[in-house]
Enzyme design. Structure first.
Site, PDB file in Angstrom:
ATOM      1  N   CYS A  70      -2.418  -6.921   3.569  1.00  0.00           N
ATOM      2  CA  CYS A  70      -3.073  -6.429   2.351  1.00  0.00           C
ATOM      3  C   CYS A  70      -3.022  -7.452   1.227  1.00  0.00           C
ATOM      4  O   CYS A  70      -3.891  -7.459   0.355  1.00  0.00           O
ATOM      5  CB  CYS A  70      -2.403  -5.144   1.876  1.00  0.00           C
ATOM      6  SG  CYS A  70      -2.434  -3.799   3.062  1.00  0.00           S
TER       7      CYS A  70
ATOM      8  N   GLU B 118      -1.867   3.157  -0.681  1.00  0.00           N
ATOM      9  CA  GLU B 118      -1.825   1.695  -0.709  1.00  0.00           C
ATOM     10  C   GLU B 118      -2.957   1.234   0.176  1.00  0.00           C
ATOM     11  O   GLU B 118      -2.883   1.349   1.404  1.00  0.00           O
ATOM     12  CB  GLU B 118      -0.457   1.206  -0.218  1.00  0.00           C
ATOM     13  CG  GLU B 118      -0.167  -0.245  -0.614  1.00  0.00           C
ATOM     14  CD  GLU B 118      -0.835  -1.246   0.301  1.00  0.00           C
ATOM     15  OE1 GLU B 118      -1.947  -1.704  -0.045  1.00  0.00           O
ATOM     16  OE2 GLU B 118      -0.267  -1.560   1.342  1.00  0.00           O
TER      17      GLU B 118
END
Length: 462
Positions: free
Chosen positions: A270, A234
């Site tokens: 993110c 990720e």
């Protein structure tokens, strides 16, 4: 490096040393990996109800220690205290979800009689733990992103070695203290706050069956070094949000959500809102409201309850993004507010007319900056969002069902959030990206699947 050498943990707002933790050496890392491998069979034998009991104990103790966890997070990550308390809530939720799923990990019965030759055959599957796994987590959510790896590992029956960010190790060590209170098999877990230069065994050791990494683009280099182990990455994004013309009647709500998404924990998320595309018919109204509310954000000491914007994780991080803002200015971008830096404190900054190939547009800003841009045509706005090397999540504010489905079909993202910002995440949903944003999915159920493998049994009737 000597055993138990101190790792300094600094208060990210004051810059002063807040505490020191033990820094494992090479022998300690090897011992931890060997112990995890030795614990593979005991963890397989550890029954689902026992795994559930461990996870429920974590829920109980983390609830009892919630104030301590929030204070540690506020200090070591510079996260405003209200946001820190919110992350502790998510930490507890994540372990609770894992506890609920631990006894539900099962398989299926497969009808194999698809032709004459398979008459009398029955198929069955079950999920088996992969074995010892390696977990590497970043600084920005040092509680919940640890939980998203540790909790499913326990639920799946996988021993693990965890490398939390050396910038924010305290929360992970508190989680380790709670786990040490349980009856997990010996060697089933280790929390090792080593520096990046000592992380090679977490990636390269062939005894580890999976590498789950959350962080920057270095993840692709780690994948290349990981050998035959399964890899889940990720790796962030530069999230965009489309605001359609039909949002004119609820601009206050839209602006509030955009403000939160862009500047929550100083933009160090993110899926923080970085690029905002607004239909030209409402662009000026939204811009005025967005800039006005951005200017009112309270910045300062994250330990104060009225602080919304705290420091970035390091002065270097703030200096890097400040440089990107200045580069965009030099190329014609207009600073609508912010744009100044004082040490690790960077103003909440709003830009427009940013060249599409500027770093602050093309790369992951990971800081308190938002880019405004008008559009005429919805399909071209989708194309603009897709003009990115990243693809984690996108947000779309629209009331039009046809456009909703078109966005879901065409946006090159791991997730599309309709009626809200891309920063929305609930801890049981599948979460992950495509392109440079990574591969695989987090979310407890999906992480358990990554940390286990299907085993098939076929029975032929006598």
């Amino acid at each position: 490096m000597q055993p138990n050498a101190d790792l300094e943990v600094r208060d990210k707002f004051s810059g002063r040393i807040a505490t020191r933790v033990a820094l494992p050496d090479d022998k300690a890392i090897e011992k931890a990996i060997a112990a995890a491998v030795k614990a593979e069979q005991p963890m397989r034998d550890f029954k689902p109800y026992q795994r559930q009991a461990v996870l429920n104990h974590c829920v109980k103790r983390m609830t009892e220690r919630s104030d301590e966890l929030a204070k540690a997070l506020c200090i070591e990550a510079g996260k405003p205290i209200n946001d820190a308390k919110g992350e502790v809530t998510r930490l507890i939720d994540t372990f609770r979800i894992a506890a609920e799923l631990a006894p539900q990990i099962g398989g299926e019965v497969i009808n194999l009689e698809i032709s004459e030759r398979a008459k009398g055959y029955r198929g069955f599957t079950k999920r088996m733990p992969l074995g010892a796994v390696s977990l590497i987590t970043p600084f920005n959510f040092p509680l919940n992103l640890v939980a998203h790896k540790v909790a499913p590992a326990i639920a799946a029956g996988c021993p693990f070695v965890l490398k939390p960010s050396e910038k924010t190790p305290v929360g992970a060590l508190i989680i380790g203290e709670v786990l040490a209170e349980t009856d997990l098999p010996k060697g089933a877990f280790s929390v090792l706050p080593v520096t990046g230069g000592k992380a090679a065994p977490f990636v390269e050791d062939e005894r580890l069956k999976l590498l789950s990494f959350t962080g920057g683009q270095i993840g692709w280099d780690l994948k290349a070094k990981a050998g035959r182990k399964k890899v889940v990455l990720e790796l962030g994004g530069n999230a965009a949000c489309i605001v359609d013309a039909d949002q004119a009647d609820r601009l206050d709500f839209v602006v509030d959500r955009l403000i939160f998404g862009a500047f929550y924990q100083s933009g160090q998320s993110c899926i923080g809102v970085q690029r905002i595309l607004v239909h030209e018919s409402i662009y000026d109204r939204l811009k005025r409201a967005f800039v006005a509310k951005t200017k009112k954000l309270k910045a300062g000491d994250p330990k104060k309850k009225d602080t919304f914007l705290g420091p970035m994780i390091t002065e270097d991080a703030a200096e890097r993004l400040h440089g990107w803002i200045n580069e965009a200015k030099e190329r014609g971008a207009k600073v609508l507010c912010g744009g100044k830096r004082n040490g690790s404190m960077l103003d909440a900054t709003v830009l427009e007319n940013v060249p599409h190939d500027a770093k602050v547009s093309r790369e992951e800003a990971f800081g308190p900056v938002a880019l405004l841009e008008p559009f005429k045509d919805f399909d071209k706005a989708i194309d603009r969002v897709n003009d990115s090397d990243y693809g984690l999540q996108a947000g779309v504010f629209t009331n039009d069902l046809t456009r909703t489905m078109r966005a879901w079909d065409r946006l090159e993202q791991g997730g599309v959030v309709i009626g809200d910002i891309p920063s929305f995440r609930v801890d049981n949903m599948p979460y992950g990206g495509i392109k440079r944003s990574g591969l695989g999915r987090e979310g407890i159920k999906y992480a358990i699947e990554d940390m286990s493998e299907l085993r098939l049994m076929v029975i032929r009737d006598a």
